[in-house]
Motif scaffolding. Structure first.
Motif, PDB file in Angstrom:
ATOM      1  N   VAL A  19       4.457  -1.078  22.818  1.00  0.00           N
ATOM      2  CA  VAL A  19       5.035  -0.690  21.530  1.00  0.00           C
ATOM      3  C   VAL A  19       4.120  -1.103  20.384  1.00  0.00           C
ATOM      4  N   ALA A  20       3.557  -2.285  20.462  1.00  0.00           N
ATOM      5  CA  ALA A  20       2.671  -2.774  19.409  1.00  0.00           C
ATOM      6  C   ALA A  20       1.367  -1.983  19.362  1.00  0.00           C
ATOM      7  N   ALA A  21       0.891  -1.495  20.505  1.00  0.00           N
ATOM      8  CA  ALA A  21      -0.368  -0.769  20.556  1.00  0.00           C
ATOM      9  C   ALA A  21      -0.218   0.699  20.203  1.00  0.00           C
ATOM     10  N   ALA A  22       0.999   1.223  20.203  1.00  0.00           N
ATOM     11  CA  ALA A  22       1.211   2.635  19.893  1.00  0.00           C
ATOM     12  C   ALA A  22       0.923   2.880  18.414  1.00  0.00           C
ATOM     13  N   PRO A  23       0.247   3.959  18.089  1.00  0.00           N
ATOM     14  CA  PRO A  23      -0.061   4.234  16.684  1.00  0.00           C
ATOM     15  C   PRO A  23       1.203   4.591  15.911  1.00  0.00           C
ATOM     16  N   ALA A  24       1.248   4.164  14.673  1.00  0.00           N
ATOM     17  CA  ALA A  24       2.398   4.467  13.825  1.00  0.00           C
ATOM     18  C   ALA A  24       2.352   5.937  13.406  1.00  0.00           C
ATOM     19  N   GLN A  25       3.490   6.580  13.385  1.00  0.00           N
ATOM     20  CA  GLN A  25       3.553   7.985  13.033  1.00  0.00           C
ATOM     21  C   GLN A  25       3.714   8.198  11.534  1.00  0.00           C
ATOM     22  N   ALA A  26       4.243   7.228  10.846  1.00  0.00           N
ATOM     23  CA  ALA A  26       4.507   7.387   9.421  1.00  0.00           C
ATOM     24  C   ALA A  26       3.282   7.011   8.605  1.00  0.00           C
ATOM     25  N   GLY A  27       3.153   7.638   7.462  1.00  0.00           N
ATOM     26  CA  GLY A  27       2.059   7.331   6.566  1.00  0.00           C
ATOM     27  C   GLY A  27       2.515   6.396   5.450  1.00  0.00           C
ATOM     28  N   TYR A  28       1.595   6.080   4.569  1.00  0.00           N
ATOM     29  CA  TYR A  28       1.851   5.189   3.454  1.00  0.00           C
ATOM     30  C   TYR A  28       1.383   5.867   2.181  1.00  0.00           C
ATOM     31  N   TYR A  29       2.019   5.549   1.070  1.00  0.00           N
ATOM     32  CA  TYR A  29       1.572   6.048  -0.216  1.00  0.00           C
ATOM     33  C   TYR A  29       1.799   4.984  -1.278  1.00  0.00           C
ATOM     34  N   VAL A  41       2.641  -0.410  -2.300  1.00  0.00           N
ATOM     35  CA  VAL A  41       2.485   0.381  -1.087  1.00  0.00           C
ATOM     36  C   VAL A  41       3.865   0.636  -0.515  1.00  0.00           C
ATOM     37  N   TRP A  42       4.151   1.890  -0.171  1.00  0.00           N
ATOM     38  CA  TRP A  42       5.454   2.252   0.385  1.00  0.00           C
ATOM     39  C   TRP A  42       5.241   3.046   1.666  1.00  0.00           C
ATOM     40  N   SER A  43       6.033   2.772   2.669  1.00  0.00           N
ATOM     41  CA  SER A  43       5.926   3.431   3.962  1.00  0.00           C
ATOM     42  C   SER A  43       6.893   4.602   4.055  1.00  0.00           C
ATOM     43  N   GLU A  44       6.447   5.698   4.629  1.00  0.00           N
ATOM     44  CA  GLU A  44       7.317   6.846   4.870  1.00  0.00           C
ATOM     45  C   GLU A  44       8.299   6.579   6.000  1.00  0.00           C
ATOM     46  N   ALA A  45       8.105   5.509   6.743  1.00  0.00           N
ATOM     47  CA  ALA A  45       8.996   5.169   7.849  1.00  0.00           C
ATOM     48  C   ALA A  45      10.334   4.630   7.355  1.00  0.00           C
ATOM     49  N   PHE A  46      10.377   4.144   6.114  1.00  0.00           N
ATOM     50  CA  PHE A  46      11.644   3.650   5.577  1.00  0.00           C
ATOM     51  C   PHE A  46      12.613   4.811   5.442  1.00  0.00           C
ATOM     52  N   ARG A  62      -1.672  10.524  -2.445  1.00  0.00           N
ATOM     53  CA  ARG A  62      -1.300  11.312  -1.267  1.00  0.00           C
ATOM     54  C   ARG A  62      -1.011  10.344  -0.128  1.00  0.00           C
ATOM     55  N   SER A  63      -0.431  10.832   0.914  1.00  0.00           N
ATOM     56  CA  SER A  63      -0.124   9.989   2.063  1.00  0.00           C
ATOM     57  C   SER A  63      -1.413   9.619   2.794  1.00  0.00           C
ATOM     58  N   VAL A  64      -1.539   8.348   3.161  1.00  0.00           N
ATOM     59  CA  VAL A  64      -2.679   7.877   3.957  1.00  0.00           C
ATOM     60  C   VAL A  64      -2.153   7.362   5.288  1.00  0.00           C
ATOM     61  N   PRO A  65      -2.944   7.435   6.352  1.00  0.00           N
ATOM     62  CA  PRO A  65      -2.412   7.160   7.694  1.00  0.00           C
ATOM     63  C   PRO A  65      -2.132   5.699   8.023  1.00  0.00           C
ATOM     64  N   THR A  66      -2.869   4.752   7.435  1.00  0.00           N
ATOM     65  CA  THR A  66      -2.693   3.357   7.827  1.00  0.00           C
ATOM     66  C   THR A  66      -2.403   2.484   6.611  1.00  0.00           C
ATOM     67  N   PHE A  67      -1.802   1.335   6.877  1.00  0.00           N
ATOM     68  CA  PHE A  67      -1.509   0.375   5.820  1.00  0.00           C
ATOM     69  C   PHE A  67      -2.800  -0.129   5.180  1.00  0.00           C
ATOM     70  N   ALA A  70      -3.989   2.275   2.669  1.00  0.00           N
ATOM     71  CA  ALA A  70      -3.150   2.235   1.471  1.00  0.00           C
ATOM     72  C   ALA A  70      -3.500   1.044   0.583  1.00  0.00           C
ATOM     73  N   VAL A  71      -3.739  -0.107   1.179  1.00  0.00           N
ATOM     74  CA  VAL A  71      -4.104  -1.282   0.392  1.00  0.00           C
ATOM     75  C   VAL A  71      -5.476  -1.074  -0.259  1.00  0.00           C
ATOM     76  N   THR A  72      -6.407  -0.476   0.462  1.00  0.00           N
ATOM     77  CA  THR A  72      -7.724  -0.170  -0.102  1.00  0.00           C
ATOM     78  C   THR A  72      -7.594   0.768  -1.298  1.00  0.00           C
ATOM     79  N   LEU A  73      -6.750   1.777  -1.167  1.00  0.00           N
ATOM     80  CA  LEU A  73      -6.506   2.707  -2.266  1.00  0.00           C
ATOM     81  C   LEU A  73      -5.848   1.999  -3.448  1.00  0.00           C
ATOM     82  N   GLN A  74      -4.926   1.090  -3.177  1.00  0.00           N
ATOM     83  CA  GLN A  74      -4.257   0.334  -4.239  1.00  0.00           C
ATOM     84  C   GLN A  74      -5.268  -0.509  -5.017  1.00  0.00           C
ATOM     85  N   VAL A  75      -6.181  -1.153  -4.320  1.00  0.00           N
ATOM     86  CA  VAL A  75      -7.217  -1.960  -4.971  1.00  0.00           C
ATOM     87  C   VAL A  75      -8.119  -1.063  -5.817  1.00  0.00           C
ATOM     88  N   LYS A  76      -8.460   0.109  -5.309  1.00  0.00           N
ATOM     89  CA  LYS A  76      -9.302   1.064  -6.040  1.00  0.00           C
ATOM     90  C   LYS A  76      -8.603   1.504  -7.332  1.00  0.00           C
TER      91      LYS A  76
END
Length: 85
Positions: A19-29, A41-46, A62-67, A70-76
């Motif tokens: 379960v931990a190794a499975a990729p997350a399906q939801a994106g972040y924005y 940062v907000w997750s579409e999984a909520f 826009r939606s990005v695939p990983t947390f 999203a954090v990198t985009l937030q810093v930018k």
């Protein structure tokens, strides 16, 4: 420990690892709150949306695939002056 307990524990650990190794399906924005300018940062999984009281928010990315993305985009966005925190 008995064999049954040992096997049950090993099985539970294996399932948890899968379960931990499975990729997350939801994106972040990124959300930007109007009254403070703070970006979050907000997750579409909520299954719920943030409460818009006493401030409102805007989705500014826009939606990005990983947390991490999203954090990198937030810093930018913070470096560009679009976010205060």
């Amino acid at each position: 420990m008995s064999r049954f307990t040992t096997m049950a524990l090993a099985g539970a650990c294996a399932v948890a690892a899968l379960v931990a190794a499975a990729p997350a399906q939801a994106g972040y924005y990124i959300l930007r709150w109007d009254n403070t300018g703070v970006c979050q940062v907000w997750s579409e999984a909520f299954t719920f949306r943030p409460i818009q009281w006493p401030s409102r928010y805007q989705v500014i990315s826009r939606s990005v695939p990983t947390f991490n993305d999203a954090v990198t985009l937030q810093v930018k966005l913070r470096r560009q002056g679009r976010c205060t925190l």
